[in-house]
Write an enzyme that holds these catalytic residues in place. Structure first.
Site, PDB file in Angstrom:
ATOM      1  N   GLU A  62       6.030 -50.542  49.732  1.00 56.35           N
ATOM      2  CA  GLU A  62       6.055 -49.207  49.126  1.00 56.35           C
ATOM      3  C   GLU A  62       6.093 -48.092  50.168  1.00 56.35           C
ATOM      4  O   GLU A  62       6.773 -47.077  49.977  1.00 56.35           O
ATOM      5  CB  GLU A  62       4.846 -49.037  48.204  1.00 56.35           C
ATOM      6  CG  GLU A  62       4.952 -49.782  46.885  1.00 56.35           C
ATOM      7  CD  GLU A  62       4.641 -51.276  47.029  1.00 56.35           C
ATOM      8  OE1 GLU A  62       4.901 -52.028  46.064  1.00 56.35           O
ATOM      9  OE2 GLU A  62       4.124 -51.675  48.100  1.00 56.35           O
ATOM     10  N   HIS A  98      -2.402 -53.596  37.957  1.00 55.92           N
ATOM     11  CA  HIS A  98      -1.206 -53.274  37.180  1.00 55.92           C
ATOM     12  C   HIS A  98      -1.441 -52.134  36.192  1.00 55.92           C
ATOM     13  O   HIS A  98      -0.498 -51.699  35.532  1.00 55.92           O
ATOM     14  CB  HIS A  98      -0.705 -54.512  36.425  1.00 55.92           C
ATOM     15  CG  HIS A  98      -0.092 -55.545  37.308  1.00 55.92           C
ATOM     16  ND1 HIS A  98      -0.833 -56.313  38.166  1.00 55.92           N
ATOM     17  CD2 HIS A  98       1.189 -55.938  37.476  1.00 55.92           C
ATOM     18  CE1 HIS A  98      -0.035 -57.143  38.821  1.00 55.92           C
ATOM     19  NE2 HIS A  98       1.200 -56.926  38.422  1.00 55.92           N
TER      20      HIS A  98
END
Length: 370
Positions: free
Chosen positions: A94, A163
């Site tokens: 990321e 998540h």
């Protein structure tokens, strides 16, 4: 292997075939005129396709956004339509995704990147805070970063650890970032198009549990309205919306909490109370005028958010309303938020997220006896 990326000027000479395919796709979509049942996912997907068709400098990348179309299928079909130089997969890194987007934005591109899940974005946080948010100020306004960081966020899908999270406060606290979060299908389209057009970096928070919600919208009309809108008259940025009018108290919510607030207002109506619901829409910039106009009218307010209550966006909203509406308040402002604990396991999620009963309890606590 990631594809070789061309500069904006080079891209202009290589996009004719992709533009033709995009135009054909847009035309096919426009054929279904009039309001149609559309999901939030479809609205976002259409917004991306329309933006890429309108501007060859717009490109999309992230983890599994290419041929898979993203975990939530928001980028479905973009690689097939625009090619691997316009929509492509990246390594699972990321910080590298954001860092590459910074370089592209500096050099004339308009990258739209996807952080696959909210908590997956944390490895990129240093890049976002140290570079994305500060570059314009650091260069005395000479360098702009027109980039969008799309982050699926919030609960309601039973996601496992890492998540599901509500990370909007981190970005809202960081000066130099805009923070958008749509709560309706139409706003999903409108606000994503506006975010991509912005010359400032936008963290675009997408409520995961709302990807599959449907509204009756006219995508062709939304597309036409966006094309007709001038840069000086963006419709959503810094403008909250009255999602439901009312007179007795104001429910202030954003993103995934807006449908919950509307459900609470519907339930309250059965008990004889008229609750106004304000959809914040853009957390940064924040629309003090619309929010405070409602609270001054009703005299009571409840702020609703899935995120933890301590040092949060909901805290900031309470402070701003208190400062501006103190002499109009009939009771202290209440909050209904996620609890100040790490995000729970899927089976406990329903106890953590704000619900209608908790909102109605807060409304009942607004000193009606006075």
């Amino acid at each position: 292997m990631s594809p070789t990326i061309t500069t904006s000027s080079e891209a202009n000479g290589n996009v004719s075939a992709a533009t033709a395919r995009a135009a054909a796709s847009a035309a096919a979509t426009a054929e279904a005129t009039g309001p149609q049942p559309v999901t939030m996912a479809k609205a976002l997907n259409t917004a991306l396709a329309d933006a890429m068709s309108a501007d060859s400098s717009v490109l999309v990348f992230g983890e599994d956004v290419g041929m898979l179309g993203g975990v939530f299928r928001i980028t479905d079909g973009l690689t097939a339509t625009f090619g691997e130089q316009r929509c492509f997969d990246t390594p699972l890194a990321e910080s590298g995704i954001v860092g590459m987007a910074v370089g592209m934005a500096i050099n004339g591109m308009r990258p739209v990147i996807e952080m696959q899940f909210d908590a997956f974005a944390y490895p990129a946080f240093e890049q976002i805070v140290s570079h994305v948010a500060k570059m314009h100020n650091r260069t005395k306004g000479t360098v702009k970063l027109p980039m969008v960081i799309r982050i699926p966020y919030g609960g309601g899908i039973g996601g496992v650890e890492h998540h599901c999270d509500s990370s909007e406060s981190y970005y809202a606290h960081t000066a130099g970032l805009k923070v958008y979060t749509p709560a309706t299908v139409a706003d999903g389209y409108r606000m994503l198009r506006e975010a991509i057009d912005s010359d400032d970096p936008v963290v675009f928070m997408e409520p995961k549990k709302m990807y599959w919600t449907k509204d009756s919208v006219d995508l062709a009309e939304l597309r036409s309205s966006h094309e007709e809108r001038t840069t000086a008259a963006h419709g959503s940025e810094g403008r909250a919306a009255v999602a439901r009018p009312g007179t007795d108290a104001t429910l202030i919510a954003y993103g995934p909490s807006v449908p919950t607030a509307l459900a609470a207002a519907e339930a309250a109506a059965l008990e004889g109370r008229s609750l106004e619901v304000i959809d914040v829409r853009t957390i940064v910039p924040f629309d003090d005028d619309t929010v405070c106009e409602s609270v001054r009218k009703t005299g009571r307010a409840v702020v609703i958010a899935e995120a933890h209550g301590f040092a949060s966006v909901s805290s900031e909203i309470v402070a701003r309303v208190q400062e501006r509406c103190f002499h109009h308040l009939a009771a202290p402002i209440r909050r209904v938020t996620g609890f100040d604990v790490p995000y729970p396991a899927p089976k406990l999620e329903k106890y953590y997220l704000p619900g209608v009963d908790r909102i109605l309890d807060a409304v009942d606590d607004l000193q009606w006896e006075d």
